[in-house]
Write a protein that holds these residues in place. Structure first.
Motif, PDB file in Angstrom:
ATOM      1  N   CYS A 228       0.838  -1.192   0.000  1.00 45.82           N
ATOM      2  CA  CYS A 228       0.000   0.000   0.000  1.00 45.82           C
ATOM      3  C   CYS A 228       0.878   1.250   0.000  1.00 45.82           C
TER       4      CYS A 228
ATOM      5  N   CYS B 257      -4.355   3.819   3.704  1.00 45.11           N
ATOM      6  CA  CYS B 257      -4.690   2.400   3.733  1.00 45.11           C
ATOM      7  C   CYS B 257      -4.843   1.838   5.138  1.00 45.11           C
TER       8      CYS B 257
ATOM      9  N   LEU C 110      -8.615  -6.808  -5.463  1.00 43.95           N
ATOM     10  CA  LEU C 110      -8.780  -5.460  -6.006  1.00 43.95           C
ATOM     11  C   LEU C 110      -7.459  -4.719  -6.195  1.00 43.95           C
ATOM     12  N   LEU C 111      -6.362  -5.304  -5.736  1.00 42.15           N
ATOM     13  CA  LEU C 111      -5.075  -4.612  -5.854  1.00 42.15           C
ATOM     14  C   LEU C 111      -4.675  -4.418  -7.300  1.00 42.15           C
TER      15      LEU C 111
ATOM     16  N   LYS D 214      -7.662  -1.101 -11.625  1.00 47.57           N
ATOM     17  CA  LYS D 214      -7.327   0.322 -11.676  1.00 47.57           C
ATOM     18  C   LYS D 214      -8.523   1.217 -11.377  1.00 47.57           C
ATOM     19  N   GLN D 215      -9.663   0.902 -11.987  1.00 45.91           N
ATOM     20  CA  GLN D 215     -10.867   1.699 -11.771  1.00 45.91           C
ATOM     21  C   GLN D 215     -12.054   0.782 -11.571  1.00 45.91           C
TER      22      GLN D 215
ATOM     23  N   PHE E 162      -8.957   2.755  -2.577  1.00 44.97           N
ATOM     24  CA  PHE E 162      -9.918   3.196  -3.588  1.00 44.97           C
ATOM     25  C   PHE E 162     -10.560   4.525  -3.189  1.00 44.97           C
TER      26      PHE E 162
ATOM     27  N   TYR F  29     -14.719   4.744  -8.644  1.00 43.06           N
ATOM     28  CA  TYR F  29     -13.509   4.735  -7.818  1.00 43.06           C
ATOM     29  C   TYR F  29     -12.264   4.604  -8.692  1.00 43.06           C
TER      30      TYR F  29
ATOM     31  N   ASN G 209      -8.137   3.428  -8.135  1.00 43.04           N
ATOM     32  CA  ASN G 209      -7.194   2.789  -7.223  1.00 43.04           C
ATOM     33  C   ASN G 209      -5.967   3.672  -7.070  1.00 43.04           C
ATOM     34  N   SER G 210      -5.770   4.221  -5.863  1.00 40.24           N
ATOM     35  CA  SER G 210      -4.686   5.180  -5.640  1.00 40.24           C
ATOM     36  C   SER G 210      -3.300   4.573  -5.861  1.00 40.24           C
ATOM     37  N   ARG G 211      -3.186   3.267  -5.842  1.00 42.29           N
ATOM     38  CA  ARG G 211      -1.890   2.624  -6.101  1.00 42.29           C
ATOM     39  C   ARG G 211      -1.356   2.994  -7.480  1.00 42.29           C
ATOM     40  N   TYR G 212      -2.278   3.201  -8.412  1.00 40.36           N
ATOM     41  CA  TYR G 212      -1.868   3.517  -9.767  1.00 40.36           C
ATOM     42  C   TYR G 212      -1.710   5.016  -9.989  1.00 40.36           C
TER      43      TYR G 212
END
Length: 323
Positions: A66, A72, A241-242, A245-246, A281, A314, A316-319
């Motif tokens: 994360c 997270c 969900l990791l 992306k959206q 997310f 949503y 995904n802030s990871r991306y």
């Protein structure tokens, strides 16, 4: 032009500044709500919404990758919030704030599908989240008889997989090159007596050989089954969900039209959304849909125009983290 209202919500536990975006959408999954049998099965087996009491306890099984610890959450303790002890109206406003508050400013939106039942927004803010033609994957759950979203993405250049057990069609290739699967999305694998088959996301990805692939856009419009799916990916299969992306989810009243929501019901679904946020997310758009009020009891406070369901998008802030 989409009208915007601003709503400031204070609760005993936290304050949320809500950007309420009002728009419209039409029903999706098979063009009809889930049957009472589906609602009962979904509620009792997956959401626990028939349980009248007890604290909500979620193991904080966060992924170590994360990018934002503050977003997270903790990785080593159990989350126990006792949200069900809050007043019912407070919980209604809290839930409304969580699904209608923009947490990420998406300045560039592209709409896929035709205006009405089939149109959905996709955030095109940065190259890290923009679906790349010839190298993108889209899952679309809930077709009814409107293929326009799926067709637009296929023409855009993505590999598209569409799912809906309720429209009476076998697995086939829908033009231009869409793989249709005669099954639906739930938080577990089972088959109804009428032959409708449901699978959880991890089982579907395994069936299609997509365990190690990134899903660029995951669209879920399943008339109530979304809560079973959300529970599974924030409680049981948190890694699923990791690599999404959206995600675009139409959220309905989880109890359907069977009964009014209780404080415990609200507490449980709020906890699902809190867990979704801790996974990274962020809401970037919320569109109102009151067309489902004939089939679902009101979800939000009486003073608000929005009543029964919302389409929440949503990212995904990871991306969004710089590599």
């Amino acid at each position: 032009m989409i009208p915007r209202n601003y709503l400031l919500i204070f609760t005993p536990a936290l304050s949320i500044v809500c950007l309420v975006v009002v728009f419209f959408r039409s029903p999706g999954f098979g063009g009809r709500p889930a049957t009472q049998m589906e609602i009962n099965l979904h509620r009792k087996t997956q959401t626990g919404l028939d349980n009248p009491s007890g604290a909500l306890k979620f193991k904080a099984t966060r992924n170590k990758s994360c990018p934002q610890a503050a977003l997270c959450g903790s990785t080593n303790k159990t989350v126990e919030m006792h949200l069900e002890l809050m007043p019912l109206n407070t919980l209604k406003f809290l839930l409304h704030g969580m699904v209608s508050s923009a947490e990420f400013n998406c300045t560039t939106l592209k709409y896929f599908g035709k205006l009405g039942a089939g149109i959905y927004p996709v955030c095109m803010n940065s190259s890290s989240i923009i679906p790349q033609p010839k190298n993108c994957l889209v899952y679309s759950f809930g077709i009814s008889h409107d293929w326009s979203f799926d067709e637009d993405f296929a023409k855009y250049g993505c590999e598209v997989h569409s799912f809906d057990p309720s429209i009476g069609k076998p697995d086939h290739i829908h033009p231009p090159n869409i793989s249709f699967h005669n099954l639906g999305l739930m938080g577990f694998d089972f088959t109804l007596g009428n032959g409708w088959k449901y699978m959880k996301l991890s089982s579907i990805r395994r069936m299609l050989g997509h365990q190690n692939r990134v899903i660029d856009v995951l669209k879920v419009d399943t008339e109530g089954a979304e809560w079973s799916f959300l529970r599974s990916v924030v409680v049981d299969d948190v890694d699923e969900l990791l690599t999404v992306k959206q995600m675009i989810v139409e959220l309905h009243t989880p109890t359907g039209g069977s009964r009014a929501m209780t404080s415990y019901d609200y507490a449980e679904v709020i906890q699902y959304l809190l867990e979704l946020r801790r996974l990274g997310f962020l809401v970037y758009l919320n569109l109102q849909n009151n067309n489902c009020c004939a089939n679902f009891t009101p979800l939000f406070p009486p003073g608000l125009a929005e009543k029964c369901c919302h389409e929440t998008s949503y990212v995904n802030s990871r991306y969004l983290v710089a590599k």
